[in-house]
Design a protein around this motif. Structure first.
Motif, PDB file in Angstrom:
ATOM      1  N   ASP A 512       0.869  -1.154   0.010  1.00  0.00           N
ATOM      2  CA  ASP A 512      -0.093  -0.146  -0.016  1.00  0.00           C
ATOM      3  C   ASP A 512       0.761   1.361   0.041  1.00  0.00           C
ATOM      4  O   ASP A 512       2.074   1.203   0.279  1.00  0.00           O
ATOM      5  N   PHE A 513       0.097   2.300  -0.395  1.00  0.00           N
ATOM      6  CA  PHE A 513       0.769   3.852  -0.414  1.00  0.00           C
ATOM      7  C   PHE A 513       0.005   4.727   0.516  1.00  0.00           C
ATOM      8  O   PHE A 513      -1.226   4.554   0.570  1.00  0.00           O
ATOM      9  N   GLY A 530      -3.979   3.002   0.481  1.00  0.00           N
ATOM     10  CA  GLY A 530      -4.530   2.113  -0.508  1.00  0.00           C
ATOM     11  C   GLY A 530      -3.231   1.376  -1.354  1.00  0.00           C
ATOM     12  O   GLY A 530      -2.099   1.996  -1.390  1.00  0.00           O
ATOM     13  N   ASP A 531      -3.523   0.010  -1.751  1.00  0.00           N
ATOM     14  CA  ASP A 531      -2.796  -0.656  -2.507  1.00  0.00           C
ATOM     15  C   ASP A 531      -2.712   0.092  -3.843  1.00  0.00           C
ATOM     16  O   ASP A 531      -3.443   0.337  -4.455  1.00  0.00           O
ATOM     17  N   TRP A 532      -1.257  -0.031  -4.486  1.00  0.00           N
ATOM     18  CA  TRP A 532      -1.100   0.906  -5.689  1.00  0.00           C
ATOM     19  C   TRP A 532      -0.916  -0.119  -6.893  1.00  0.00           C
ATOM     20  O   TRP A 532       0.084  -0.911  -6.531  1.00  0.00           O
ATOM     21  N   GLN A 533      -1.538   0.041  -7.752  1.00  0.00           N
ATOM     22  CA  GLN A 533      -1.629  -0.759  -8.936  1.00  0.00           C
ATOM     23  C   GLN A 533      -1.328   0.131 -10.036  1.00  0.00           C
ATOM     24  O   GLN A 533      -2.036   1.116 -10.441  1.00  0.00           O
ATOM     25  N   VAL A 606     -11.208  -6.649  -6.610  1.00  0.00           N
ATOM     26  CA  VAL A 606     -10.659  -7.746  -6.942  1.00  0.00           C
ATOM     27  C   VAL A 606      -9.642  -8.235  -5.948  1.00  0.00           C
ATOM     28  O   VAL A 606      -9.039  -7.494  -4.867  1.00  0.00           O
ATOM     29  N   HIS A 607      -9.669  -9.623  -5.828  1.00  0.00           N
ATOM     30  CA  HIS A 607      -8.637 -10.353  -4.922  1.00  0.00           C
ATOM     31  C   HIS A 607      -7.599 -10.447  -5.307  1.00  0.00           C
ATOM     32  O   HIS A 607      -7.111 -11.102  -6.189  1.00  0.00           O
ATOM     33  N   HIS A 608      -6.615  -9.601  -4.788  1.00  0.00           N
ATOM     34  CA  HIS A 608      -5.056  -9.786  -5.202  1.00  0.00           C
ATOM     35  C   HIS A 608      -4.053 -10.551  -4.458  1.00  0.00           C
ATOM     36  O   HIS A 608      -3.604 -11.353  -5.065  1.00  0.00           O
ATOM     37  N   ASN A 609      -4.189 -10.518  -3.036  1.00  0.00           N
ATOM     38  CA  ASN A 609      -3.228 -10.816  -2.192  1.00  0.00           C
ATOM     39  C   ASN A 609      -3.574 -12.632  -1.970  1.00  0.00           C
ATOM     40  O   ASN A 609      -2.731 -13.174  -1.404  1.00  0.00           O
ATOM     41  N   GLY A 610      -4.688 -12.664  -2.258  1.00  0.00           N
ATOM     42  CA  GLY A 610      -5.173 -14.201  -1.862  1.00  0.00           C
ATOM     43  C   GLY A 610      -6.744 -14.397  -2.296  1.00  0.00           C
ATOM     44  O   GLY A 610      -7.489 -13.531  -2.390  1.00  0.00           O
ATOM     45  N   VAL A 611      -6.935 -15.521  -2.638  1.00  0.00           N
ATOM     46  CA  VAL A 611      -8.523 -15.806  -2.977  1.00  0.00           C
ATOM     47  C   VAL A 611      -9.485 -15.509  -1.905  1.00  0.00           C
ATOM     48  O   VAL A 611     -10.627 -14.925  -2.012  1.00  0.00           O
ATOM     49  N   LYS A 618      -7.427   0.074  -2.800  1.00  0.00           N
ATOM     50  CA  LYS A 618      -6.780  -0.016  -3.974  1.00  0.00           C
ATOM     51  C   LYS A 618      -6.967   1.272  -5.041  1.00  0.00           C
ATOM     52  O   LYS A 618      -8.245   1.451  -5.087  1.00  0.00           O
ATOM     53  N   PHE A 619      -6.065   1.636  -5.548  1.00  0.00           N
ATOM     54  CA  PHE A 619      -6.174   2.672  -6.498  1.00  0.00           C
ATOM     55  C   PHE A 619      -5.376   2.329  -7.773  1.00  0.00           C
ATOM     56  O   PHE A 619      -4.321   1.513  -7.805  1.00  0.00           O
ATOM     57  N   TYR A 620      -5.560   2.736  -9.038  1.00  0.00           N
ATOM     58  CA  TYR A 620      -4.992   2.510 -10.403  1.00  0.00           C
ATOM     59  C   TYR A 620      -4.683   3.724 -10.729  1.00  0.00           C
ATOM     60  O   TYR A 620      -5.249   4.870 -10.895  1.00  0.00           O
TER      61      TYR A 620
END
Length: 813
Positions: A512-513, A530-533, A606-611, A618-620
């Motif tokens: 995250d950021f 937020g997780d940064w994508q 979206v499930h990113h780090n695990g199902v 999260k942000f894009y």
């Protein structure tokens, strides 16, 4: 010895005269012994085999923990604090993982690597096979470019040439001097759960005076002082974490703390329960096999009463008879062990080939000396188990009565039949337990597969590309390369969409950021994050992610246009509750000099780090705008290509496109997205598949047990059934009598098994998802399946009983 050899010859002749009995007994035991040996080989490789470090029990892994993060990376400031403050730790080392481009001396390769502090190898207690490790003077900012090679890379690319030490190799376009080569089995603690373990190690450019406690991106390990324990280190680091909070390094609302694990717990702690569950399951399977063989031997013993009586009458003592019977059982055990080892060898090769991503060291499964000794031991134990009851029965033979009975046609005693029935009930109960376990795991796997991941993995090809800063020093060059690459890939036949992302969902961990969100006031002591994508245009379409509101990222979102971002639904709920996020602004990081970024759309979670893990904020941000928004360029990206056909067939064409743009660029992690998702589900799939196989074998053996008991009863009671028919019993009554006998055994075994399964299922709680240990659907399905199998196993003997001719039955007497 001469007598023993005579017994062996007699036992062999006896078995050869009864090939059907011998074949069934050997194969039944071989299944039980082979399954136990195969799973024990997994236990041995994963749980029992020593870790590839010196005194691994004297070393620990250190993680950070705070609100919403149960286990995450550490910062360099924390590592420096632990070195300075912890009296239980002799050394503290750190590393981060990365990927590098290796060129020169062959085709370019994209390899996993790690930047390590100079003391990492001494902390883990490992010396290089050739050369040396890094010194503290070398692992400093702007230090020399050095590298240590893994044994596998050294053998594969450099033909095992020791003279490579001291020479330079090209990494990311720069010359690095090789200073050492590690032993064959060396890996980092984090590599056990990495499908691509690090192949080379470079010195971490470490600032030993750093007090940065905010940027968490390192793994940490420590070696304990001689008198320290893991528990003492855990308590001390907890106190240090509290002290750092008291000093204002972390807000109290953050609840910062540490997680300290032994290296063995770090490597196998997450899979230990599943492995022991499988080991317990094959133990039950072996008991079922023993019960079946014991029933076979009991049936055979009934026909040998006259033989044993004659032996006794001729002067054979009890010890002599027991030795003969045990010798026969040993012959069976020996044949079963050989067949079981063949099955175990095939099973071990299959497991090593399968190599589930989440199960460490399973690829190294072999039938080594420990597994062979276990197999021989389990075979000897089963010999005692399945031969004990028949031997006791035969030794209780009454000499006079046995000589009178005339052998095979005497009616069977009630006590003997009750014991055989008890064995069948035991088989049924154990089969129920295995079926319940398999059913719960299958329900778990089904539940996980029904989770909406937020993307569509079908028909998607992924691969990893990274641009070295020596060849692409400017951010504009990086952006231009990926734009050209995607444009050419989209022109390939069969390509429906193509894009690229910094972090692949379920394929890599995303961090995250910190954020500043216009109009949002965080609670005291906290901040928005937020997780940064980082993505290119076309990524959402290629991955099958959906924009639920607003618009997605397009080609017009360049470094010179308005800075934009997408957010996921979770971020919208958390930071814009009651407000419309579209058109609002956020700033990435804590630097107020950075520009504002406008939110233009909301993406489905979206499930990113695990199902099964919780979806975080999260942000894009468009790849072309990241450098402008934050100040550095993302060079490594995962290419995502969607096609209507087989995604693997596109790989050569995409490789050719990359080679045409830059022949020196290697490509890594080429795989379909379905494989990435499958790796995330590998543990439940592995456990479900093996438990289901064991349960099916148990069900089959239980059915054979019921069939065998009823067939024996019908054979022994032929005269009785003939008399019943002769005095007026109709065929339906005979059919009901035999069926009720079989179904009674099944119902009793089913009831016992269900009662025992309830507490045992609770031990699986940590492996289940979307289903409770007492799931009524699973228990009902198991009951119906067992009842159906028991009925089917009872029908054939029952029908045979209805065809007994009373005239023939009475005449035979």
């Amino acid at each position: 010895m001469e007598t023993f050899l005579q017994d062996l010859k007699f036992a062999s002749r006896t078995l050869l005269r009864n090939p059907g009995f011998a074949a069934v007994a050997v194969m039944t035991l071989a299944l039980g012994v082979g399954a136990n040996a195969a799973i024990f080989s997994v236990v041995n490789a994963v749980l029992l085999r020593p870790l590839p470090w010196s005194e691994p029990d004297r070393a620990v892994m250190i993680w950070s923990r705070w609100t919403a993060f149960d286990k995450t990376w550490v910062s360099d400031g924390e590592v420096n604090d632990y070195r300075r403050r912890a009296s239980t730790l002799a050394e503290v080392a750190a590393w981060d993982d990365t990927q590098v481009n290796l060129t020169g001396g062959g085709d370019p390769e994209r390899l996993p690597a790690a930047n390590v502090t100079a003391n990492l190898f001494s902390t883990l207690g490992v010396l290089p096979q050739f050369g040396r490790t890094f010194t503290a003077a070398e692992a400093v900012p702007n230090g020399p470019r050095l590298v240590i090679l893994s044994h596998g890379l050294w053998q594969r690319r450099y033909a095992g040439d020791p003279s490579i030490v001291g020479r330079a190799i090209q990494i990311d376009g720069s010359a690095y001097q090789v200073v050492g080569i590690m032993p064959r089995d060396f890996v980092l603690p984090t590599d056990f759960h990495n499908p691509n373990p690090s192949a080379l190690w470079m010195p971490q450019q470490w600032n030993s005076a750093s007090a940065d406690h905010g940027s968490h991106g390192y793994y940490a390990a420590a070696r304990l002082e001689p008198r320290a324990t893991v528990a003492l280190a855990r308590e001390e680091l907890h106190r240090i974490a509290q002290a750092m909070t008291d000093e204002g390094l972390y807000p109290r609302q953050m609840e910062f703390d540490t997680v300290v694990l032994s290296l063995r717990d770090e490597v196998v702690g997450g899979i230990r329960r599943a492995i022991w569950l499988l080991f317990g399951a094959v133990g039950f399977l072996l008991l079922i096999a023993c019960s079946n063989v014991a029933n076979l031997l009991l049936a055979r013993a009934e026909a040998r009463h006259r033989e044993i009586a004659v032996r006794s009458a001729l002067g054979a003592g009890r010890s002599r008879i027991v030795r003969q019977l045990l010798t026969e059982s040993l012959v069976l055990a020996g044949m079963s062990t050989i067949a079981g080892l063949a099955l175990a060898s095939a099973g071990a090769r299959l497991l090593a080939w399968w190599n589930p991503a989440s199960i460490p060291r399973v690829a190294s499964v072999t039938l080594d000396a420990r597994v062979l000794l276990f197999t021989v031991g389990i075979a000897l134990l089963t010999t005692m188990v399945f031969s004990l009851a028949p031997s006791v029965r035969l030794l209780r033979t009454d000499l006079t009565e046995s000589m009178k009975e005339g052998g095979a046609n005497a009616t069977t005693g009630g006590a003997r039949q009750r014991f055989r029935n008890a064995l069948v009930v035991l088989e049924m109960a154990l089969a129920v337990i295995l079926l319940v376990g398999a059913g719960l795991m299958l329900r778990t796997l089904s539940s996980l597969q029904r989770i909406d991941l937020g993307f569509n993995p079908s028909g998607v090809l992924t691969m990893r590309v990274s641009l070295p800063d020596t060849a692409y020093p400017k951010p504009e060059q990086v952006v231009t390369f990926y734009s050209r690459l995607l444009e050419e890939v989209r022109g390939l036949p069969g390509v429906m969409a193509a894009g690229a992302a910094r972090s692949l969902p379920l394929g890599s961990t995303i961090g995250d950021f910190g954020l500043q969100i216009d109009g949002y006031v965080p609670p005291p002591g906290t901040n928005a994050k937020g997780d940064w994508q980082i993505v290119t245009d076309g990524y959402l379409e290629a991955m099958g992610e959906h924009v639920v509101r607003g618009r997605g990222i397009t080609r017009t979102d360049t470094g010179g246009s308005q800075l934009v971002a997408l957010i996921n639904e979770e971020m919208a709920r958390r930071y814009w509750s009651g407000r419309d996020p579209i058109g609002s602004r956020l700033r990435i990081g804590g630097d107020s000099a950075r520009p504002w970024v406008t939110v233009i759309g909301i993406v489905k979670d979206v499930h990113h780090n695990g199902v099964a893990g919780a979806v975080k904020e999260k942000f894009y941000v468009p790849h072309a705008q990241w450098n402008t928004a934050v100040g550095f360029t993302i060079r490594g990206m995962s290419l995502v290509v969607r096609t209507a056909g087989n995604p693997a067939s596109l790989a050569p064409s995409v490789r050719n496109v990359i080679r045409g743009l830059d022949p020196s660029l290697p490509v890594a992690d080429v795989r379909p997205m379905t494989e990435v998702v499958g790796a995330a589900l590998s543990t439940p799939r592995f456990t479900s598949a093996l438990l289901s196989m064991f349960a099916l074998l148990a069900l089959t053996l239980s059915a054979v047990g019921i069939y065998g008991v009823l067939s024996y009863v019908v054979t022994r009671r032929t005269r009785e059934i003939g008399i019943r028919v002769a005095i007026g019993a109709d065929r339906a009554r005979v059919l009901r009598m035999v069926l009720s006998n079989g179904l009674t055994l099944a119902v009793v075994g089913l009831g016992v098994g269900l009662l025992v399964s309830l507490p045992l299922a609770r031990l699986m709680r940590g492996l289940l998802h979307g289903v409770t240990p007492a799931d009524p659907l699973t228990f009902a399905a198991v009951a119906i399946a067992l009842a159906g199998v028991a009925l089917a196993a009872s029908v054939v003997p029952a029908l045979r009983a209805t065809r007994v001719d009373p005239v023939i039955a009475l005449r035979s007497e």
